[in-house]
Enzyme design. Structure first.
Site, mmCIF file in Angstrom:
data_model
loop_
_atom_site.group_PDB
_atom_site.id
_atom_site.type_symbol
_atom_site.label_atom_id
_atom_site.label_comp_id
_atom_site.label_asym_id
_atom_site.label_seq_id
_atom_site.Cartn_x
_atom_site.Cartn_y
_atom_site.Cartn_z
ATOM 1 N N GLN A 1 0.820 -1.210 0.000
ATOM 2 C CA GLN A 1 0.000 0.000 0.000
ATOM 3 C C GLN A 1 0.855 1.262 0.000
ATOM 4 O O GLN A 1 0.491 2.267 -0.598
ATOM 5 C CB GLN A 1 -0.922 0.009 1.220
ATOM 6 C CG GLN A 1 -1.998 -1.067 1.201
ATOM 7 C CD GLN A 1 -2.882 -0.994 2.423
ATOM 8 O OE1 GLN A 1 -3.162 0.091 2.927
ATOM 9 N NE2 GLN A 1 -3.312 -2.151 2.921
ATOM 10 N N CYS A 2 1.980 1.222 0.661
ATOM 11 C CA CYS A 2 2.845 2.399 0.755
ATOM 12 C C CYS A 2 3.729 2.523 -0.476
ATOM 13 O O CYS A 2 4.048 1.536 -1.132
ATOM 14 C CB CYS A 2 3.724 2.321 2.008
ATOM 15 S SG CYS A 2 2.790 2.351 3.538
#
Length: 562
Positions: free
Chosen positions: A488-489
Site C-alpha cells: 500500500q505504501c
C-alpha cells in the site's frame, strides 16, 4: 556610467559619473584620487573649449562610486563633487544678504526676474547665469555668453548661480565658477549672487551677494596644466565611504519577494536572457497530490518564480510524513493530523508570503473503485469540481501514489488542452513525462495572426504525444484493496523524489519557453527539434525522462526518451 538628471522648477541638472562595482573588494580598491582627477580634467577641458559658457551645467559635476549587496540590501557609496582649487585661492572680501546689498526696487526686480527665469522651460535648467541691472533698477537674467553685450550696455552686472548651500558661506559650485571667470574673462574682482529659494520661489533674505578678489593663478590659461581638485564627501569628519542598510526599513514580505527572484534575475542576466519571469509568475499550477512529490514540486515551482499554486489532496498528515514530505512538521500531525492540502498551502505561505497558495480537499473518483448509491452524488460532485479546477489552471501536475487516481485527471487535462506533467516513483527508478495536447486541440501557431482555435494538430503536421495510459494494457483496478502494508505504501529511496520533482518542474519551464509550447515534438539526445535547427534556450524537450538510482548509475541512467 554617465548619469544626468534633467531638471525643472526648483531643480538643476548635474551631470556625473557612476562607478558601480561587482564586489566590495573592488569598491575599496578603486583609485579615488585618479577618479576625482579624471572628473576635474573634464571640467578644465570644458572651460577651455568654452563649452562651459554654452552649457554651464557641466561646471557642477558629481562622481559616485558604489557597491550594492543585493542579498542583504546593503549599499556602500561615496559621493564626490569635483571642485578646482585656484592657486593662490580667491579671497572673499564682502558677504551680505541680497536684501541688504540691493536697493528695495532692485530686490523686487531681481526676484521677479529670477522667478521668471526659473519658470521658463528654456532656462529653468541653466544653473549659472548673469544678472544685469539697468540704471532704472530693472533687472534682467541673461546667459553667460552675453557677458560682452552686458559690458557694452554699461550695466551693473553680477554673476549668479544656484547655491545648494543654506549656510552663511557660499556652496561648492562657486569654486568652478571662479575658475571659469578667471580663465575666460580674466577678471580680478567679481560680485556674485548666491541665489537661493524658499518654497520654490526666489528668497532674497537667504540669498547672498559676495565680492571675490581673484589673483592671477599660475597656469590658468594653460590647457595642459590642470589645477588640483577636491570634492570627496566627509563621513563624520573622515574621508571614508558611507554604508546604508535598507533591510530593516523594508516590509519583510516585499523584502522576501525581491530576494526570492534574485537568483532568477541573475540567471537571466548571466546565462539565459530569454527567461520570461512574467510568464512564470503569472502561470497557475494545479498539483494533484500533496505528498512527497507534491511538496517537492511546489518548492521547485516557487524557486522558478511560479506564484500561483493550488494543491489538491484528501489525506491528512501522518507521523511518518514530515521526514520525507518537506512542507510538514510534527505540529501538522497532532490531533489526527491536518489535511495535507491546507497544511501544504499554509507552509508555502510561511516560506514565501507572496505566493498565492491554496488547498483543495477532495477525493479523486477512480476507475475500479466501486461506489454505493449513497456515494454516487458525492462522486458526481467531485468530478464536476475536479473539472472546474483543471479548467481554471494553466498546468496540472499528476503526483498521486496510485495509477488509477491519475486516470480521470488525465482525461480532463486532455479535454481542456492543459499542460500536464506526470511524475511517478518506484523503489529505485522514476518516470517524468509530459502528456502533450489533447486529440482535438488547436495547433500552436508560430505567428500570433493565426487563429489557434480553428486549427488542429493535423494542420501543423506534427505527431501527438502519448499520455501516461496510452500504452497501458492493464485494466483499471483497485490497487489499494487487499494489499499488505508494504504494497500500500510507496516504497521509494528517499533521494528519488527531489530528483524527479526537479526534473518535472524543469520540463514544465522548458515547455513554457519552447517556441511550440505544449505542441513541441518529443526530442531525444542529438535530435533536431521541429521548431528549427537550433536547440531551445533551456535545452531539448523530451517526451519522457526515465531515471534510476545511483546504485546502478551509468551514462544513460537518466536519459530522455521519445
Amino acid at each position: 556610467m554617465p548619469a544626468f538628471s534633467r531638471g525643472n522648477r526648483n531643480r538643476c541638472p548635474v551631470p556625473g559619473t557612476l562607478y558601480n562595482t561587482n564586489t566590495l573588494e573592488a569598491f575599496h580598491a578603486l583609485d579615488k584620487k585618479s577618479l576625482l582627477k579624471e572628473e576635474a580634467n573634464k571640467i578644465w577641458e570644458d572651460i577651455h573649449t568654452e563649452r562651459a559658457v554654452e552649457d554651464s551645467a557641466v561646471l557642477s559635476r558629481f562622481l559616485l562610486i558604489s557597491f550594492a549587496d543585493l542579498k542583504n540590501w546593503s549599499f556602500h557609496y561615496w559621493f564626490a563633487f569635483p571642485a578646482l582649487v585656484l592657486d593662490p585661492p580667491a579671497t572673499l572680501v564682502e558677504s551680505k544678504r541680497a536684501s541688504e546689498w540691493f536697493t528695495p526696487e532692485e530686490v523686487k526686480s531681481v526676484s521677479v526676474a529670477c522667478n521668471g527665469w526659473r519658470n521658463s522651460s528654456l532656462t529653468a535648467d541653466v544653473p549659472f547665469f548673469l544678472i544685469s541691472i539697468a540704471s532704472n533698477s530693472h533687472a534682467t537674467i541673461r546667459h553667460l555668453k552675453d557677458w560682452e553685450a552686458c559690458q557694452a550696455d554699461n550695466q551693473k552686472v553680477l554673476f549668479g548661480f544656484y547655491d545648494p548651500c543654506h549656510e552663511k558661506d557660499p556652496g561648492w559650485p562657486l569654486r568652478n565658477f571662479l575658475a571659469l571667470i578667471s580663465s575666460r574673462w580674466n577678471l580680478k574682482s567679481v560680485h556674485f549672487l548666491c541665489y537661493r529659494e524658499s518654497r520654490g520661489f526666489a528668497d532674497m533674505e537667504s540669498s547672498l551677494v559676495i565680492e571675490a578678489l581673484i589673483a592671477a593663478p599660475q597656469g590658468l590659461n594653460d590647457r595642459q596644466l590642470v589645477p588640483n581638485a577636491v570634492g570627496w564627501e566627509k563621513n563624520k569628519n573622515k574621508y571614508v565611504s558611507r554604508c546604508i542598510n535598507l533591510a530593516k526599513s523594508m516590509d519583510p514580505t516585499r523584502l522576501a519577494e525581491s530576494a526570492a527572484d534574485l537568483n532568477l534575475k541573475l540567471m537571466r542576466w548571466r546565462a539565459l536572457p530569454s527567461l520570461n519571469l512574467d510568464k512564470l509568475s503569472s502561470v497557475k499550477c494545479l498539483l494533484i497530490g500533496a505528498g512527497t512529490l507534491g511538496c517537492q514540486v511546489a518548492r521547485m515551482l516557487m524557486a522558478w518564480g511560479v506564484r500561483k499554486i493550488t494543491l489538491l489532496d484528501n489525506g491528512r498528515v501522518a507521523m511518518s510524513n514530515p521526514l520525507r514530505q518537506s512542507l510538514y512538521t510534527l505540529d501538522d500531525c497532532l490531533n489526527g493530523g491536518d489535511f495535507k492540502a491546507f497544511a501544504a498551502a499554509k507552509s508555502l505561505k510561511r516560506i514565501f508570503p507572496a505566493v498565492e497558495a491554496k488547498g483543495e480537499v477532495m477525493a479523486i473518483p477512480m476507475p475500479g473503485h466501486p461506489v454505493t448509491n449513497q456515494e454516487e452524488k458525492s462522486v458526481v460532485d467531485d468530478c464536476s469540481r475536479l473539472y472546474d479546477l483543471v479548467d481554471s489552471h494553466d498546468a496540472v501536475f499528476l503526483l498521486t501514489d496510485t495509477r488509477e487516481s491519475r486516470w480521470l485527471p488525465t482525461l480532463l487535462c486532455a479535454s481542456a488542452n492543459k499542460i500536464t506533467i506526470t511524475a511517478a516513483l518506484g523503489f529505485d527508478s522514476f518516470l517524468v513525462m509530459r502528456h502533450g495536447p489533447g486529440p482535438f486541440s488547436s495547433a500552436h501557431a508560430k505567428t500570433s495572426s493565426v487563429d489557434m482555435d480553428n486549427l488542429t494538430l493535423s494542420d501543423k503536421g506534427g505527431k501527438r504525444l502519448g499520455c501516461y495510459f496510452c500504452n497501458d494494457v492493464v485494466a483499471p483496478t483497485d490497487s489499494t484493496a487487499n494489499r499488505t502494508l508494504d504494497q500500500q505504501c510507496t516504497v521509494t529511496r528517499p533521494g528519488l523524489a527531489p530528483i524527479a520533482s526537479s526534473l518535472a518542474v524543469e520540463l514544465f519551464v522548458s515547455i513554457l519557453h519552447h517556441p511550440d509550447g505544449m505542441f513541441a515534438e518529443g526530442d531525444i539526445t542529438n535530435s533536431t527539434s521541429s521548431s528549427g535547427s537550433s536547440e531551445p534556450p533551456l535545452g531539448i524537450l523530451p517526451h519522457q525522462i526515465q531515471g534510476f538510482s545511483l546504485s546502478v548509475f551509468a551514462n544513460d541512467a537518466c536519459r530522455p526518451l521519445l
